[in-house]
Scaffold this active site. Sequence first.
Site, PDB file in Angstrom:
ATOM      1  N   ASN A   9       0.857  -1.186   0.000  1.00 15.28           N
ATOM      2  CA  ASN A   9       0.000   0.000   0.000  1.00 15.28           C
ATOM      3  C   ASN A   9       0.897   1.242   0.000  1.00 15.28           C
ATOM      4  OD1 ASN A   9      -1.822   2.023   0.564  1.00 15.28           O
ATOM      5  ND2 ASN A   9      -2.426   1.239   2.581  1.00 15.28           N
ATOM      6  N   LYS A  11       0.047   4.252  -0.137  1.00 11.89           N
ATOM      7  CA  LYS A  11      -0.586   5.380   0.565  1.00 11.89           C
ATOM      8  C   LYS A  11      -0.352   6.691  -0.202  1.00 11.89           C
ATOM      9  CE  LYS A  11      -0.191   2.872   4.880  1.00 11.89           C
ATOM     10  NZ  LYS A  11      -0.207   2.922   6.332  1.00 11.89           N
ATOM     11  N   HIS A  96      -9.743   0.724   4.808  1.00 15.93           N
ATOM     12  CA  HIS A  96      -8.448   0.902   5.465  1.00 15.93           C
ATOM     13  C   HIS A  96      -8.618   1.808   6.685  1.00 15.93           C
ATOM     14  CE1 HIS A  96      -4.380   2.165   6.330  1.00 15.93           C
ATOM     15  NE2 HIS A  96      -3.997   1.059   5.718  1.00 15.93           N
ATOM     16  N   GLU A  98      -6.940   4.144   7.914  1.00 15.26           N
ATOM     17  CA  GLU A  98      -6.723   5.590   7.722  1.00 15.26           C
ATOM     18  C   GLU A  98      -7.956   6.245   7.111  1.00 15.26           C
ATOM     19  OE1 GLU A  98      -2.973   5.133   5.731  1.00 15.26           O
ATOM     20  OE2 GLU A  98      -2.039   4.620   7.646  1.00 15.26           O
ATOM     21  N   GLU A 168      -5.492  -5.534  10.234  1.00 12.33           N
ATOM     22  CA  GLU A 168      -4.533  -4.469  10.483  1.00 12.33           C
ATOM     23  C   GLU A 168      -4.900  -3.753  11.786  1.00 12.33           C
ATOM     24  OE1 GLU A 168      -2.486  -3.156   6.594  1.00 12.33           O
ATOM     25  OE2 GLU A 168      -4.334  -2.044   6.759  1.00 12.33           O
ATOM     26  N   GLY A 174       1.925   1.897  10.932  1.00 12.62           N
ATOM     27  CA  GLY A 174       2.834   3.037  10.833  1.00 12.62           C
ATOM     28  C   GLY A 174       3.483   3.430  12.151  1.00 12.62           C
ATOM     29  N   SER A 211       3.037  -2.290  10.437  1.00 18.86           N
ATOM     30  CA  SER A 211       4.482  -2.250  10.721  1.00 18.86           C
ATOM     31  C   SER A 211       5.211  -3.545  10.359  1.00 18.86           C
ATOM     32  CB  SER A 211       4.734  -1.867  12.174  1.00 18.86           C
ATOM     33  OG  SER A 211       4.276  -0.536  12.414  1.00 18.86           O
TER      34      SER A 211
HETATM   35  P1  PGA Z   1       2.526   0.142   7.624  1.00 17.48           P
HETATM   36  O1  PGA Z   1       1.091   0.255   6.944  1.00 17.48           O
HETATM   37  O2  PGA Z   1       3.200  -1.081   7.049  1.00 17.48           O
HETATM   38  O3  PGA Z   1       3.228   1.401   7.250  1.00 17.48           O
HETATM   39  O4  PGA Z   1       2.294   0.004   9.085  1.00 17.48           O
HETATM   40  C1  PGA Z   1       0.309  -0.881   6.688  1.00 17.48           C
HETATM   41  C2  PGA Z   1      -1.012  -0.464   6.095  1.00 17.48           C
HETATM   42  O5  PGA Z   1      -1.567   0.549   6.536  1.00 17.48           O
HETATM   43  O6  PGA Z   1      -1.541  -1.111   5.175  1.00 17.48           O
END
Ligand code: PGA
Length: 252
Positions: A9, A11, A96, A98, A168, A174, A211
């Site tokens: 992803n 982002k 997701h 976010e 997740e 993150g 992460s």
């Molecule tokens: P990250 O994000 O690996 O930066 O923690 C994962 C995601 O949000 O899909």
Amino acid sequence: MKQKYFFANWKMYLTHSESLLLAEQLKKISAEFADELEVAVFPSALSVAAVSSVLDQTPIGIGAQNVFWIEKGGYTGEISAGMYKEVGAEYALVGHSERRHLCGETNHMVRQKIEAIVEAELIPVLCVGETQAERAAGQAVEVVEAQLRAACANLTYPADRTLFVAYEPVWAIGTGETCEPSEVAVMHERIAAFVAALLPATKVAILYGGSVRPENAAALLAQPQVDGILVGASAVKADTWRALAAACVAAR
Ligand code: PGA
């Protein structure tokens, strides 16, 4: 041998030119792995079409990070699942964290989006996960099951397509904090059982995200309940992408 999925992803990490550069690099690296990987990247909306052209003759699939639930019309700034499909997308992330937490996306909106994704013949990657507060209150399973129920109950899903669920945990995204592999395994089992009850005829693949790094990927992928990984920050550089891809190949 069971192939592991590796979805990246991107982002809002990369500009358009950076996205094209990374796609060119991944194109070269992907030749090292040939057919050994089930892999896809999710560029920003702006770059989906161009990245799809770069990766056209490679095993790397393309997905959208988000879709709107209506096909066409006066919806300023939105992009429909069918529009992504037309320019080469195969997958779409939906729900997701976010989007749920920063953009106010509700379980109801996620449901509308997943229906639109299925209708447009894209493959949904449904993201679910609990916040730190929900986890501390012992509500992780309850929250995840409510998200799954809202998205999947009575969903008409094509028999020939895999449904992807990405577990997740919000507190792990993150942050550098990863969920313990044994805990991930337990949650994936719960998710598998819950989705099987909701959609008995559907083949489901369950990814872990939050992460994931080259250092911790092997332990997560070693869990038989983990069908693959969904990676953000660590997957937007060619060298760490290669390391993660290698971890997926080694974990088969
Ligand atoms: P990250 O994000 O690996 O930066 O923690 C994962 C995601 O949000 O899909």
